[in-house]
Design a protein around this motif. Structure first.
Motif, PDB file in Angstrom:
ATOM      1  N   VAL A   1       0.866  -1.179   0.000  1.00  0.00           N
ATOM      2  CA  VAL A   1       0.000   0.000   0.000  1.00  0.00           C
ATOM      3  C   VAL A   1       0.902   1.227   0.000  1.00  0.00           C
ATOM      4  O   VAL A   1       1.756   1.378   0.879  1.00  0.00           O
ATOM      5  N   THR A   2       0.735   2.081  -0.995  1.00  0.00           N
ATOM      6  CA  THR A   2       1.583   3.263  -1.121  1.00  0.00           C
ATOM      7  C   THR A   2       0.767   4.526  -0.913  1.00  0.00           C
ATOM      8  O   THR A   2      -0.384   4.618  -1.330  1.00  0.00           O
ATOM      9  N   THR A   3       1.372   5.502  -0.259  1.00  0.00           N
ATOM     10  CA  THR A   3       0.763   6.822  -0.062  1.00  0.00           C
ATOM     11  C   THR A   3       1.841   7.885  -0.281  1.00  0.00           C
ATOM     12  O   THR A   3       3.032   7.635  -0.072  1.00  0.00           O
ATOM     13  N   GLY A   4       1.386   9.059  -0.701  1.00  0.00           N
ATOM     14  CA  GLY A   4       2.319  10.161  -0.917  1.00  0.00           C
ATOM     15  C   GLY A   4       3.168  10.002  -2.153  1.00  0.00           C
ATOM     16  O   GLY A   4       4.303  10.490  -2.195  1.00  0.00           O
ATOM     17  N   GLU A   5       2.626   9.336  -3.187  1.00  0.00           N
ATOM     18  CA  GLU A   5       3.419   9.109  -4.399  1.00  0.00           C
ATOM     19  C   GLU A   5       3.751  10.407  -5.126  1.00  0.00           C
ATOM     20  O   GLU A   5       4.689  10.448  -5.925  1.00  0.00           O
ATOM     21  N   ALA A   6       2.975  11.455  -4.885  1.00  0.00           N
ATOM     22  CA  ALA A   6       3.232  12.735  -5.557  1.00  0.00           C
ATOM     23  C   ALA A   6       4.299  13.568  -4.856  1.00  0.00           C
ATOM     24  O   ALA A   6       4.641  14.649  -5.330  1.00  0.00           O
ATOM     25  N   THR A   7       4.833  13.090  -3.736  1.00  0.00           N
ATOM     26  CA  THR A   7       5.881  13.817  -3.021  1.00  0.00           C
ATOM     27  C   THR A   7       7.108  13.954  -3.915  1.00  0.00           C
ATOM     28  O   THR A   7       7.622  12.969  -4.435  1.00  0.00           O
ATOM     29  N   GLU A   8       7.581  15.184  -4.076  1.00  0.00           N
ATOM     30  CA  GLU A   8       8.697  15.440  -4.985  1.00  0.00           C
ATOM     31  C   GLU A   8      10.020  15.479  -4.223  1.00  0.00           C
ATOM     32  O   GLU A   8      10.122  16.067  -3.153  1.00  0.00           O
ATOM     33  N   VAL A   9      11.005  14.834  -4.832  1.00  0.00           N
ATOM     34  CA  VAL A   9      12.345  14.758  -4.265  1.00  0.00           C
ATOM     35  C   VAL A   9      13.333  14.995  -5.395  1.00  0.00           C
ATOM     36  O   VAL A   9      13.016  14.782  -6.572  1.00  0.00           O
ATOM     37  N   ASP A  10      14.528  15.430  -5.039  1.00  0.00           N
ATOM     38  CA  ASP A  10      15.579  15.611  -6.033  1.00  0.00           C
ATOM     39  C   ASP A  10      15.811  14.307  -6.793  1.00  0.00           C
ATOM     40  O   ASP A  10      15.844  13.223  -6.209  1.00  0.00           O
TER      41      ASP A  10
ATOM     42  N   SER B   1      14.884   9.749   6.784  1.00  0.00           N
ATOM     43  CA  SER B   1      14.791  11.203   6.664  1.00  0.00           C
ATOM     44  C   SER B   1      15.918  11.675   5.762  1.00  0.00           C
ATOM     45  O   SER B   1      17.097  11.383   6.010  1.00  0.00           O
ATOM     46  N   LEU B   2      15.554  12.408   4.700  1.00  0.00           N
ATOM     47  CA  LEU B   2      16.521  12.811   3.679  1.00  0.00           C
ATOM     48  C   LEU B   2      16.369  14.290   3.361  1.00  0.00           C
ATOM     49  O   LEU B   2      15.279  14.852   3.488  1.00  0.00           O
ATOM     50  N   PRO B   3      17.443  14.930   2.906  1.00  0.00           N
ATOM     51  CA  PRO B   3      17.305  16.309   2.419  1.00  0.00           C
ATOM     52  C   PRO B   3      16.539  16.334   1.109  1.00  0.00           C
ATOM     53  O   PRO B   3      16.577  15.373   0.326  1.00  0.00           O
ATOM     54  N   LEU B   4      15.831  17.436   0.862  1.00  0.00           N
ATOM     55  CA  LEU B   4      15.055  17.548  -0.367  1.00  0.00           C
ATOM     56  C   LEU B   4      15.950  17.631  -1.596  1.00  0.00           C
ATOM     57  O   LEU B   4      15.581  17.194  -2.683  1.00  0.00           O
ATOM     58  N   THR B   5      17.123  18.208  -1.444  1.00  0.00           N
ATOM     59  CA  THR B   5      18.018  18.374  -2.579  1.00  0.00           C
ATOM     60  C   THR B   5      19.453  18.167  -2.121  1.00  0.00           C
ATOM     61  O   THR B   5      19.775  18.341  -0.936  1.00  0.00           O
ATOM     62  N   LEU B   6      20.285  17.813  -3.058  1.00  0.00           N
ATOM     63  CA  LEU B   6      21.701  17.629  -2.780  1.00  0.00           C
ATOM     64  C   LEU B   6      22.535  18.743  -3.399  1.00  0.00           C
ATOM     65  O   LEU B   6      23.720  18.577  -3.635  1.00  0.00           O
ATOM     66  N   ALA B   7      21.917  19.868  -3.689  1.00  0.00           N
ATOM     67  CA  ALA B   7      22.622  20.936  -4.402  1.00  0.00           C
ATOM     68  C   ALA B   7      22.829  22.178  -3.532  1.00  0.00           C
ATOM     69  O   ALA B   7      23.948  22.661  -3.384  1.00  0.00           O
ATOM     70  N   VAL B   8      21.759  22.725  -2.960  1.00  0.00           N
ATOM     71  CA  VAL B   8      21.837  23.977  -2.198  1.00  0.00           C
ATOM     72  C   VAL B   8      21.014  23.802  -0.930  1.00  0.00           C
ATOM     73  O   VAL B   8      19.971  23.142  -0.940  1.00  0.00           O
ATOM     74  N   LEU B   9      21.474  24.390   0.160  1.00  0.00           N
ATOM     75  CA  LEU B   9      20.680  24.370   1.389  1.00  0.00           C
ATOM     76  C   LEU B   9      20.817  25.703   2.103  1.00  0.00           C
ATOM     77  O   LEU B   9      21.773  26.457   1.894  1.00  0.00           O
TER      78      LEU B   9
END
Length: 736
Positions: free
Chosen positions: A427-436, A578-586
């Motif tokens: 069962v999957t939820t939050g498939e539209a969550t965007e990540v880098d 738990s992961l950062p949203l991007t690996l480029a800028v913070l």
């Protein structure tokens, strides 16, 4: 001579990109069918996805892919026609066929050898749903074979003597032969057809494979040689085709050139309207102006009446408008532009350099002593805002939904559950969550390990679940969500939970911890991530070698993330990543510790404090807590933890950062000073460098200085001693 920009190579690459989208739609449709929420349109979407992949593969001569897709499409057509009911076993085969179709697309893209044995096994499973009808034709090697039919009649005729009547059962069977239809196909390409890489010769050859074809080329529009233009098509073709396939099969050949040619298909012998008598000419009539003040607007409406009515009929007939207005405006289609990932990466790098230069400019102007209200400082603020907007926009381009990753996990669950003979549902939820995009690509292997472990170790067998009062079907939940500027992915099962006494004993038996260890539940759960640890009794294809969870933790840490475990006996286990949203800028907070400049992720900082006398309490030597309003928070000396200086004895006047841990607890980091708050560009440390605990990456500051980006959670977990635990590779080398 080699041509660098091969148009056919670009079109072929576009086909495989579109195939990924079609395969995603196929998986979505099958999942809806499995959930019992499918309608006719869902079935049509599934059918069209397979049909489109087959059509595109045929244009590039991918016969293995075409062959399998055609048989899969044939079975789906039975479902679409209502002749095949979709049951659980059918859906299992459909999912397996979709997975294999995805493999064939990837193999065809990479020009690898086709898995013929696996293909034949699935083809037999698909053919089983066709019953006596068998595989239906659609390719040259799959012609329909009509078996002779024996006819027997039982007639009760009112005759006296039947001795002279022939024995109908002894008559030879009547051979009806194949039912063929003759089509007349007129095909005239347009200039755009050649721009897309399509060839009329390929289309005509595909028509010849459907039956007996007579092709005639019409060259009447061919101009003199001196007026001939190579970019303008002048030829057209007429094909007389005798075939036993439906007209839809003929239309599917021209599916990828729809709108790029003039196409006319008709059966011979059908009236085309040319033999019908012409309609009589109607007598001309003058326009009539009709006014109805009570029902119509004041502006007269000019209409053309129907043929004149009888004189004694005073009612005039008003003709309907020829173009009725639409009730609702059509929804504008969203346009999509496909861009090479390398171009996006170059754009991201340029934005990173822009951020660095903006920081340098900002620092230079601050040191120049200009007034904060000067035009230069106002322009700098505007420049900073524009830089942030550009950076956010570029990050949105790199961001992708985790849906494609979650769909891959559906296949892992199906394969793993079949290997251990368990009935498991994902069962999957939050498939539209965007990540880098980079994060998504590097998450595939860790999630695969964790999903397999959940199926193999986490869930009980059917008998054990029934004995425990649970449903026979196990469930694995996979979810994604944004929390506090990070993305959190959770894998939860409803199994038996972690058997902590067993885990502790196995760790002692393997020599990972001393026999007299006294560990908390959290510390026992963390034993699962030690190298060489495994709870599997035997080595299988799924687990048992003791490398899975250790690899998971290493991979997550390489992404700047953390993984935590929650387990309740008899209710299941949840792993949170738990992961950062991007690996480029913070967004970072620039701090100073022992004259060293460091950067902390700003989203982890809750508040800042300045310590007063009496704010710090010692709970035991080397362990202090700081009073924060009505509670106490553990205090960690950052300079001492990183080995920059000895621990401080006097804390009065020191600056403390209150940090939010991923387990929803807080901690206080003791620093010397806060220098700035700014965006920083993440520069990953090369693998040749030693990865010290607590160091996530590095960045370049405005003055050109290199500063380390810290991972506070790693620093805190390293600083906390683990009672009874022997030192592992993850915390080795930490300065005392």
């Amino acid at each position: 001579m080699t041509v660098d920009n091969d148009p056919m190579a670009e079109i072929r690459a576009s086909f495989f990109i579109e195939s990924e989208e079609l395969l995603e739609a196929l998986q979505d449709g099958l999942q809806l069918m499995d959930d019992g929420a499918a309608d006719n349109e869902t079935i049509n979407v599934v059918f069209r996805a397979v049909h489109s992949i087959k059509g595109g593969a045929g244009a590039f001569g991918l016969e293995g892919l075409v062959h399998f897709a055609h048989r899969y499409e044939t079975v789906l057509d039975e479902v679409r026609a209502g002749r095949l009911q979709v049951e659980t076993e059918a859906l299992k085969v459909f999912f397996q066929a979709a997975d294999h179709l995805s493999d064939l697309v990837r193999i065809s893209r990479d020009n690898d050898p086709l898995p013929d044995e696996e293909t034949e096994v699935l083809l037999k499973a698909l053919d089983a749903f066709l019953g006596d009808t068998g595989p239906v034709s659609g390719t040259a090697e799959e012609d329909i074979e009509f078996q002779p039919m024996g006819l027997s009649l039982d007639l009760d005729l009112p005759v006296g003597d039947t001795a002279d009547l022939p024995d109908l059962d002894a008559l030879p069977p009547l051979d009806l032969g194949p039912v063929t239809t003759t089509y007349e196909i007129t095909f005239a390409p347009q200039a755009d057809l050649f721009d897309t890489g399509n060839e009329p010769a390929t289309l005509l050859r595909n028509l010849q494979q459907l039956g007996t074809a007579k092709v005639t080329c019409d060259s009447s529009r061919l101009p003199p040689l001196d007026q001939l233009r190579p970019d303008v098509p002048h030829l057209s073709w007429t094909v007389i085709l005798q075939t036993d396939v439906e007209e839809s099969e003929i239309v599917s050949i021209f599916e990828f050139v729809e709108g790029l040619c003039q196409l006319d298909i008709k059966k011979q012998g059908e009236p085309d309207g040319s033999d019908l008598p012409p309609l009589p000419d109607l007598p001309p009539v003058e326009p009539t102006i009709v006014e109805h003040p009570e029902t119509l607007p004041q502006t007269p409406i000019e209409v053309t009446p129907a043929p004149p009515a009888p004189v004694d009929d005073p009612v005039s007939t008003i003709a309907a408008p020829t173009q009725p207005a639409q009730a609702t405006a059509p929804t504008a289609a969203k346009s999509v532009v496909r861009v090479d990932l390398d171009r996006i990466e170059r754009l991201v790098n340029l934005v990173g350099e822009l951020v660095i230069n903006q920081a340098m400019l900002s620092q230079s102007l601050e040191h120049s002593g200009l007034s904060p209200h000067s035009d230069a400082m106002s322009g700098l603020e505007e420049f900073q805002r524009l830089t942030r907007d550009i950076q956010d926009s570029v990050m949105m381009i790199r961001a992708q939904p985790v849906k494609s990753l979650f769909q891959r996990m559906s296949r892992i669950v199906r394969e793993a559950s079949a290997a251990v003979e368990k009935d498991v549902r994902l069962v999957t939820t939050g498939e539209a969550t965007e990540v880098d995009k980079t994060v998504i690509e590097r998450l595939a292997d860790p999630l695969t390990h964790m999903i397999r472990n959940a199926v193999d170790h986490g869930l009980e067998t059917k008998e054990e679940r029934l004995a425990a009062g649970k449903p026979a079907q196990g469930k694995v939940n996979l979810s994604a969500a944004h929390r506090s500027g990070r993305v959190v992915i959770e894998i939860a099962d409803d199994g038996a939970g972690i058997d902590r006494p067993k885990v502790l004993q196995l760790a002692i038996d393997k020599g990972l911890i001393p026999p007299d260890s006294n560990l908390t539940d959290t510390e026992i759960d963390n034993l699962l991530f030690l190298p060489g640890f495994s709870t599997a009794a035997t080595v299988s294809n799924l687990s048992g070698r003791g490398v899975g969870m250790d690899v998971v933790r290493t991979s997550i840490q390489a992404l700047g993330g953390r993984i935590t475990t929650t387990s309740l006996p008899g209710q299941g286990t949840t792993f949170s990543i738990s992961l950062p949203l991007t690996l480029a800028v913070l967004d970072g907070m620039v701090i100073e510790v022992a004259e060293e400049t460091l950067v902390l992720p700003l989203n982890l900082v809750i508040e800042t404090l300045t310590l007063q006398r009496g704010d710090v309490e010692m709970v035991r030597p080397g362990r202090n807590v700081v009073r924060v309003r009505s509670g106490f928070v553990p205090l960690f000396d950052l300079g001492a933890a990183l080995g920059y200086r000895p621990p401080l004895d006097d804390f009065e006047g020191s600056v403390v950062l209150l940090i939010a841990n991923e387990d929803e607890t807080n901690a206080a980091l003791l620093i010397d000073n806060i220098l700035d708050q700014r965006q920083v560009v993440i520069k990953g440390l090369d693998e040749s460098f030693y990865r010290a605990p607590g160091i996530a990456a590095a960045t370049i500051l405005g003055d050109g200085q290199i500063a380390l980006i810290l991972d506070p959670s790693d620093i805190i977990s390293t600083a906390i001693p683990k009672p009874g635990l022997s030192q592992t590779s993850s915390d080795a080398g930490v300065p005392a």
